[in-house]
Design a protein around this motif. Sequence first.
Motif, PDB file in Angstrom:
ATOM      1  N   ASN B 217       0.851  -1.196   0.000  1.00 29.23           N
ATOM      2  CA  ASN B 217       0.000   0.000   0.000  1.00 29.23           C
ATOM      3  C   ASN B 217       0.888   1.248   0.000  1.00 29.23           C
ATOM      4  O   ASN B 217       2.108   1.148  -0.111  1.00 29.23           O
ATOM      5  CB  ASN B 217      -0.947   0.000   1.221  1.00 29.23           C
ATOM      6  CG  ASN B 217      -0.189  -0.232   2.514  1.00 29.23           C
ATOM      7  OD1 ASN B 217       1.018  -0.027   2.556  1.00 29.23           O
ATOM      8  ND2 ASN B 217      -0.876  -0.670   3.539  1.00 29.23           N
ATOM      9  N   LYS B 221       3.112   1.724  -3.803  1.00 28.79           N
ATOM     10  CA  LYS B 221       2.571   0.355  -3.823  1.00 28.79           C
ATOM     11  C   LYS B 221       3.150  -0.431  -5.013  1.00 28.79           C
ATOM     12  O   LYS B 221       3.205   0.068  -6.140  1.00 28.79           O
ATOM     13  CB  LYS B 221       1.036   0.430  -3.933  1.00 28.79           C
ATOM     14  CG  LYS B 221       0.360  -0.915  -3.875  1.00 28.79           C
ATOM     15  CD  LYS B 221      -1.147  -0.769  -3.924  1.00 28.79           C
ATOM     16  CE  LYS B 221      -1.766  -2.174  -3.972  1.00 28.79           C
ATOM     17  NZ  LYS B 221      -3.204  -2.125  -4.021  1.00 28.79           N
ATOM     18  N   THR B 251       4.033   3.934   5.643  1.00 33.22           N
ATOM     19  CA  THR B 251       3.452   2.776   4.951  1.00 33.22           C
ATOM     20  C   THR B 251       3.388   1.565   5.891  1.00 33.22           C
ATOM     21  O   THR B 251       2.495   0.741   5.795  1.00 33.22           O
ATOM     22  CB  THR B 251       4.331   2.416   3.722  1.00 33.22           C
ATOM     23  OG1 THR B 251       4.539   3.595   2.970  1.00 33.22           O
ATOM     24  CG2 THR B 251       3.682   1.369   2.849  1.00 33.22           C
TER      25      THR B 251
END
Lengths: 204, 300
Positions: B217, B221, B251
């Motif tokens: 993500n 990503k 992240t």
Amino acid sequence: MAIFNAKNRVIECKIVYYGPGRGGKTTNLEYIFKAFRKQTTGEMVSIDTKGDRTLFFDFLPMGIGKIRGCDVSIQLYTVPGQVKYGSTRKMVLKGVDGIVFVADSLEVRRTDNLFSLKDLQQNLAEQNMSIFEVPLVLQYNKRDLAEEGIPLIPVETMDGGLNKKLKVPSYPASALKGTGVGATLKECLKLTLRNLQQELKWAR
Amino acid sequence: MSDQHHIRSLVKEAEIYRGQGLFVASREKYLHILQFIENNKRLCNDKKLVNTVKNKIVNLENDVAGLHQETAVPELSQDVQGLIKKLFSFSEDQGAAAMEGAVALAKFGQYEAALAEFQRLLEEGTFPLMAAKNILRCHLALSSPNVAIDQFGQWVSGNLLSKEYLKHTRAFLANVLEKRGIKTELPEVAQTSSVADQKDEQEDVLDISSVRVQLENGPDKGSVVEFDVSFQSGNIISVIVSARQKDLADTFSLGIRLPDIQFYSPIAIFRGSGIVSGKTKIKSGPKRGDYMLDIKIEGA
């Protein structure tokens, strides 16, 4: 890492004496062993080489009785100060609850003190601990040598050099004569137990 | 202050340093005294005085050299060895605590006692891979590579270690021997399964040196980032994310699963997954401001 037995109301914590080699860490423990005999719960274990340099660590178990409904036992350790025993210092420091940093007041040891404090900071960081958060007391040892005319670093200068950012309690001391030894330990214990109370809520 | 008085005061200082074991400081002081004498017209011809100071300097140089020599680690009494095991085992789990105690003995140079502990743990099936590697480490520390090689041969022909563990152990030993410049043919691990293969309930984790993580993500990503492992405790590894890469650090939120990680160890590369089990902002030291991520390796 303190052990708290909630059922039996017993707390066991670990205090480590850190500092440059030949700074007086073992002498601190020897004095404590001699002067606080009633509180010691076992023999002092000392593993040194010829020449009295600490090879591994010194160990002294103590029981200081009941504090706020809890039996408090403490384990005092020293680390070997010589630079080459870095891995032993890391090992002894594992699970520490409080630290006494024994700095050498001799003028010729000024940089040794700084290196050792930096080493402590790094070793604590390796176990995700911050020197700014761990219960810590500074001891400026060997003040008695001023009587012999030996150049010492003034206490204010030591405080300015070692304690400027830390801002922790500091004590001038002579481990050989016992001056300041008890006060240093007492302060470290106070900070340690207060810190553990926040963490473990051991006190009633 | 007279010259004699000045020298006496310097000697007193030098002797105090020597008495405290501060040999370098003491030598420096005697060198200072020597320089003072040599620059002094009245004293420079006093050969007895000059020689006395020079002898002091030589003795102190020997003392300084002695400090740099390796100190022979003494064999400690059984009581002290027992104390070391007790003081340096922190886990609540009995097996893990016994392993920590044995490792502590080895770290304190008590190899014979550590060997006995590791042998016992191996026979009990407690962390067998870790026990086996430490047995080899102890033999090598005792300067007996041949004993280590023989020991490995015995394991190959016995059934204490599973085939997988034997392969790891073989690779570990080969790597250590190669580093020491010892060329030897280690016994091959047979392909047949042994009794120990059936009890592989607790695969030990290899020493991991770095990881490559595929980001699942965040703005990057799909891209892959690589980290060196700064610390490893069992199946938890810690990596550092620079403060300058705050987006990257964000992240890795706590608890997030990382399904695609490549683990690099000195003896193998393997793929797996992990969970971010800890995230701390480093508050001091050279890495101040950086983030320390703990990743728990799944299935390890």
